[in-house]
Design an enzyme around this catalytic site. Sequence first.
Site, mmCIF file in Angstrom:
data_model
loop_
_atom_site.group_PDB
_atom_site.id
_atom_site.type_symbol
_atom_site.label_atom_id
_atom_site.label_comp_id
_atom_site.label_asym_id
_atom_site.label_seq_id
_atom_site.Cartn_x
_atom_site.Cartn_y
_atom_site.Cartn_z
ATOM 1 N N ASP A 6 1.132 -1.343 0.239
ATOM 2 C CA ASP A 6 -0.350 0.543 -0.364
ATOM 3 C C ASP A 6 1.031 1.479 0.214
ATOM 4 O O ASP A 6 2.030 1.112 0.231
ATOM 5 C CB ASP A 6 -0.894 0.258 1.368
ATOM 6 N N SER A 7 0.431 2.407 0.071
ATOM 7 C CA SER A 7 1.319 4.154 0.182
ATOM 8 C C SER A 7 1.929 3.125 1.203
ATOM 9 O O SER A 7 2.559 4.307 1.658
ATOM 10 C CB SER A 7 -0.023 4.324 -0.046
ATOM 11 N N CYS A 180 -10.668 2.881 0.123
ATOM 12 C CA CYS A 180 -9.389 3.196 0.848
ATOM 13 C C CYS A 180 -9.811 2.795 1.839
ATOM 14 O O CYS A 180 -10.013 2.918 2.853
ATOM 15 C CB CYS A 180 -9.245 4.901 1.360
ATOM 16 N N HIS A 182 -7.531 3.180 3.756
ATOM 17 C CA HIS A 182 -6.980 4.127 5.140
ATOM 18 C C HIS A 182 -7.694 3.743 6.034
ATOM 19 O O HIS A 182 -7.867 4.500 7.287
ATOM 20 C CB HIS A 182 -5.897 5.232 4.818
HETATM 21 N N1 DGL Z 1 -4.860 3.684 0.974
HETATM 22 C C1 DGL Z 1 -4.521 3.801 -0.412
HETATM 23 C C2 DGL Z 1 -6.477 3.573 -0.985
HETATM 24 O O1 DGL Z 1 -6.847 2.481 -0.495
HETATM 25 C C3 DGL Z 1 -4.756 5.368 -0.664
HETATM 26 C C4 DGL Z 1 -4.578 6.657 -0.069
HETATM 27 C C5 DGL Z 1 -3.914 7.186 -0.021
HETATM 28 O O2 DGL Z 1 -2.640 7.245 -0.713
HETATM 29 O O3 DGL Z 1 -3.821 8.637 -0.933
HETATM 30 O O4 DGL Z 1 -6.809 3.882 -1.733
#
Ligand code: DGL
Length: 253
Positions: A6-7, A180, A182
Amino acid sequence: MIGVFDSGLGGLSVLAALVDALPQADFIYFADTAHVPYGDKSDAQIQARVLDIGSHLVEIGCKLLVVACNTATATAVEALRQAHPGIPVVGVEPGIKPAAQTSVSRRIAVLTTEATAKSARLAHLIRIHAADVEVFIEPCPGWATKVEQLNLNDPTLINDVRQRVQPLLDQGVDRLVLGCTHYSFLSPHLRALAGTHATLVDVAEAVARQTRRLAGSLAQGHGKLLLEASAHPEKLHAALDRLHLSRLATRAV
Ligand code: DGL
């Protein structure tokens, strides 16, 4: 070994479900903390990061990849599959289908990053799974960054969550899709707001089930977890406690 990335920290919500579904498998989790967030990056930037990380994970021996990021999946999962034709790749996409199937009010909302909100893949998902439902796409800039900073109870964040979600509830939305990874860590705030009016839709467990179907002999490892990050790897270990994922820390080597 199964590679999950992931990021940043968001994909840990998916990793937790993966470890529950495949307790004996060996995992490496890669957080691209030097480049987080992805949500405000261009498609080309996100694609370049995904291809780099994918190559790294395959080079160190991963035989299956899980893109634990909606933004990376929306933008680059096909490019990743093309780059590694022999490696199964599981992506994470917002649960539009289960939300549309179960919505009683026939109004659903998807909370996403800016990049996912404007992606052709999300538009396609909505077209094929939610044609008879009204779908509100709500980009939530800044939320992933607050999660990265572990500022989960920051009053500005809580206020912003309310300002974005309350109008959706007022319009009769009864499913809030977490688009997302997060945002899983913001579930307590979202649940408190949604009350009995709306249900959260998180696909982490569905992704874990799909990964288990593809895992074959990868399901039988030593139950180990390797944590890697492109910046501040020590923060990744420390974050596990704050995100109530200490059970993952006990596997980390
Ligand atoms: N966790 C990520 C997602 O599911 C990306 C969040 C990000 O880095 O902006 O989209």
